[in-house]
Write a protein that holds these residues in place. Structure first.
Motif, short mmCIF file in Angstrom:
data_model
loop_
_atom_site.label_atom_id
_atom_site.label_comp_id
_atom_site.label_asym_id
_atom_site.label_seq_id
_atom_site.Cartn_x
_atom_site.Cartn_y
_atom_site.Cartn_z
N SER A 107 47.10 30.60 26.98
CA SER A 107 46.53 30.90 28.30
C SER A 107 45.61 32.10 28.21
N PRO A 108 44.37 31.96 28.73
CA PRO A 108 43.45 33.10 28.71
C PRO A 108 43.91 34.22 29.64
N VAL A 109 44.77 33.90 30.59
CA VAL A 109 45.27 34.91 31.53
C VAL A 109 46.69 35.30 31.11
N ALA A 110 46.85 36.57 30.74
CA ALA A 110 48.17 37.06 30.35
C ALA A 110 49.03 37.23 31.61
N PRO A 111 50.37 37.13 31.45
CA PRO A 111 51.23 37.22 32.64
C PRO A 111 51.04 38.51 33.43
N GLU A 112 50.88 39.63 32.73
CA GLU A 112 50.70 40.91 33.43
C GLU A 112 49.40 40.90 34.24
N GLN A 113 48.38 40.21 33.70
CA GLN A 113 47.10 40.14 34.42
C GLN A 113 47.23 39.31 35.69
N LEU A 114 47.98 38.21 35.60
CA LEU A 114 48.20 37.40 36.79
C LEU A 114 49.00 38.20 37.82
N GLY A 115 50.01 38.92 37.32
CA GLY A 115 50.83 39.76 38.20
C GLY A 115 49.97 40.80 38.92
N GLU A 116 49.03 41.38 38.20
CA GLU A 116 48.17 42.41 38.79
C GLU A 116 47.31 41.81 39.91
N LEU A 117 46.83 40.60 39.66
CA LEU A 117 46.02 39.92 40.68
C LEU A 117 46.84 39.68 41.95
N GLU A 127 31.71 42.73 40.32
CA GLU A 127 31.11 41.88 41.35
C GLU A 127 31.26 42.48 42.74
N GLY A 128 31.79 43.67 42.81
CA GLY A 128 31.96 44.31 44.11
C GLY A 128 32.79 43.46 45.05
N LEU A 129 33.86 42.89 44.49
CA LEU A 129 34.59 41.86 45.23
C LEU A 129 35.81 42.35 46.00
N ARG A 130 35.91 43.64 46.21
CA ARG A 130 37.19 44.05 46.83
C ARG A 130 37.17 43.74 48.32
N GLN A 131 38.33 43.63 48.87
CA GLN A 131 38.47 43.37 50.30
C GLN A 131 38.45 44.70 51.03
N ILE A 132 37.70 44.77 52.13
CA ILE A 132 37.64 46.02 52.89
C ILE A 132 38.71 46.02 53.96
N SER A 133 39.72 46.86 53.76
CA SER A 133 40.79 46.99 54.75
C SER A 133 40.74 48.38 55.37
N ASP A 134 39.95 49.25 54.75
CA ASP A 134 39.88 50.63 55.19
C ASP A 134 39.34 50.69 56.62
N MET A 169 39.46 35.14 47.98
CA MET A 169 38.74 35.88 46.92
C MET A 169 39.54 35.87 45.63
N ALA A 170 40.87 36.00 45.77
CA ALA A 170 41.72 36.08 44.58
C ALA A 170 41.61 34.78 43.77
N LYS A 171 41.49 33.67 44.47
CA LYS A 171 41.36 32.40 43.74
C LYS A 171 40.07 32.35 42.93
N GLU A 172 39.01 32.91 43.54
CA GLU A 172 37.74 32.97 42.80
C GLU A 172 37.87 33.89 41.59
N VAL A 173 38.53 35.03 41.83
CA VAL A 173 38.71 35.98 40.74
C VAL A 173 39.54 35.33 39.62
N PHE A 174 40.59 34.58 40.04
CA PHE A 174 41.43 33.93 39.03
C PHE A 174 40.62 32.98 38.16
N ALA A 175 39.75 32.20 38.81
CA ALA A 175 38.94 31.24 38.05
C ALA A 175 38.11 31.97 37.00
N LYS A 176 37.59 33.15 37.38
CA LYS A 176 36.79 33.94 36.43
C LYS A 176 37.65 34.55 35.33
N MET A 177 38.86 34.98 35.71
CA MET A 177 39.79 35.50 34.70
C MET A 177 40.09 34.42 33.67
N PHE A 178 40.32 33.21 34.18
CA PHE A 178 40.68 32.10 33.29
C PHE A 178 39.52 31.76 32.36
#
Ligand code: ADP
Ligand code: ZN
Ligand code: MG
Length: 496
Positions: A381-391, A426-433, A404-413
């Protein structure tokens, strides 16, 4: 093939009978070398290349027991809750067959490696237990290949590469009562062996082979009926079909006033039936005697306990723990513990995510989906378990939306990069501030005075329009819940 069985005896007749089944299972041990010599056990080598005087049974060649094979057999026996005998004996089982050049198999007879165990597994939500009569060590024979044609004559070739491959034979008590139960038991047994890594249990390669002993009796009867032994059950599906057929066949014979003959039958895949092969030879035909070329097999308490301590958590224990520790549903537990590798992946991802239930969804959904689509094994698997956990943690903490996380996952994979790196680039964070969002919300409200008026006049649906505008202004990165809340608050206070 259920219809085959149905044709033999109608359901109302079958309902008056009960099947009694005991299995004899051969498991090929995953040692690198053979049980009594140093030849490799690798599968698929050219015929008759992995052989030496010992496994060819040449005169004067002497066997030496493979320590690793004993260790694996002991661990298998312990996992099946057996008592491991401190002293057991190898025994010669004499018979002639072209793929058995020694003229005998080295097996165990009166004093097997281990006895008196049991396996527990689930059948329709209830716990069931099957007794294990014995586990013994033995060597495998070669293979006869019925595949040659010359001058329209059929030829059989012999490949002796498999001669001397270590096996354990696991014999159950006649505790199984249906084909479904046999199927569940064998599934559990296979999983245990795979967790222990004593065998790959690859049925296609013959690493797991099963013969079934079957009899039937009227429900409520205390005596067992005469049994037949069905061989050649080389897939889980065939096992079930063969048992169903043979049970119905025996019922039909008895209903006809006939008697069951004790015999060995072969499952014929093409017809979906079992056919008589030979009447059962008796054990003494094999002229078993203690193997004179090998010492008794001694397993000290200390060795046995060292082997026990080195065993991994077994499937049943892991399932129970996943339920209680992580609060996962039965179905999720089934999927996640199907292999030890997947279970361990999940646990590492869960630990890194801080949210086992969410991690379970991501492992089963995105990860297994992507692996399947890419035709890849979990091991690569190109995505290590710790990396998936971090996502998963980033979603939980509101840094990323689920989408967004699903898109990020596809890129991680695709790239093997961690989520953090992709999100940053990609400046992809979610703005909750709140402060940051408030600025955008103010801008949107100021830019749309007409809609603001409509909302104030009582048109509540305009709220959706404002949310949409904010999402647009932030390129989808605003946390929609936070935006809605902020808008409600702003629009409620007349000051804005
Ligand atoms: P055999 O002497 O014919 O080899 P065993 O008593 O050694 O018979 O048992 C071999 C296997 O057959 C075991 O798995 C056992 O559970 C099963 N078995 C024994 N008796 C019956 C029976 N009457 N019906 C179904 N299975 C049976
Ligand atoms: Zn050899
Ligand atoms: Mg027997």
């Amino acid at each position: 093939m259920a219809s085959r069985a149905d044709a033999l005896a109608p359901p109302e007749v079958m309902a008056r009978y009960e099947a009694v089944i005991g299995l004899e299972v051969h498991v090929q041990l995953a040692t690198r070398t053979k049980i009594f010599c140093g030849c490799p056990t690798s599968f698929g080598a050219p015929p008759n290349t992995n052989v030496c005087p010992v496994c060819l049974g040449l005169p004067g060649a002497l066997p030496v027991m493979n320590r690793r094979a004993v260790e694996m057999a002991v661990q298998a026996a312990l996992a099946l809750n057996c008592r491991v005998n401190p002293v057991s004996r190898m025994a010669r089982k004499n018979y002639f067959y072209p793929d058995l050049p020694k003229g005998y198999q080295i097996s165990q007879y009166e004093l097997p490696l281990a006895e008196h165990g049991w396996v527990e597994y689930e059948l329709e939500g209830a716990a069931r237990r099957v007794g294990i009569r014995r586990v013994h060590l033995e060597d495998d024979a070669g293979k006869s290949l019925h595949e040659g044609f010359r001058d329209s004559e059929r030829y059989t070739y012999v490949d002796l590469n498999r001669c001397g491959t270590p096996l354990i034979e696991i014999v159950t008590e006649p505790d199984i009562r249906s084909s479904e139960e046999a199927y569940q038991f064998l599934t559990e047994l296979k999983q245990i062996m795979q967790y222990l890594e004593v065998s790959s249990c690859d049925m296609e390669k013959g690493h797991l082979r099963c013969d079934a002993n079957i009899s039937v009796r009227l429900r409520g009867a205390s005596e067992f009926g005469t049994k037949t032994e069905v061989k050649n059950l080389n897939s889980f599906r065939f096992l079930r079909m063969a048992l169903d057929y043979e049970i119905a066949r025996q019922v039909a014979v008895l209903e006809d006033g006939g008697r069951i003959e004790q015999e060995t039958r072969l499952y014929d895949v093409a017809s979906g039936t079992t056919v008589g092969m030979r009447t059962k030879e008796h054990a003494h035909d094999y002229r078993y005697f203690p193997e004179p070329d090998l010492l008794p097999l001694r397993v000290s308490d200390a060795w046995r306990e060292r082997l026990r301590a080195a065993m991994p958590e077994l499937p049943a224990a892991k399932r129970a723990r996943f339920r209680s520790e992580f609060g996962l549903r039965d179905y999720d537990v089934e999927v996640l513990t199907a292999s030890r590798e997947l279970a361990e992946y999940f646990e590492r991802a869960a630990a890194a995510s801080g949210d086992p239930v969410e991690a379970s969804k991501w492992v089963q959904g995105e990860l297994l989906g992507a692996l399947k689509a890419a035709g890849k094994d979990l091991a690569v698997s190109p995505v290590a378990p710790e990396q998936l956990g971090e996502l998963v943690a980033m979603v939980r903490q509101g840094h990323l939306s689920g989408k967004m996380a699903k898109e990020v996952f596809a890129k991680m994979f695709a790239t093997g990069e961690p989520a953090r790196v992709i999100v940053e680039r990609e400046g992809l964070r979610q703005i909750s501030d709140a402060g940051e969002l408030e600025r955008v919300v103010d801008e949107v409200l100021a830019a749309n005075p007409k809609q603001l008026e409509q909302y104030r006049a009582g048109k509540a649906t305009v709220l959706g329009f404002f949310v949409g505008q904010v999402m647009k202004a932030t390129r989808g990165q605003a946390n929609p819940q936070a935006v809605q809340e902020l808008l409600r608050r702003k629009l409620a206070s007349p000051a804005s």
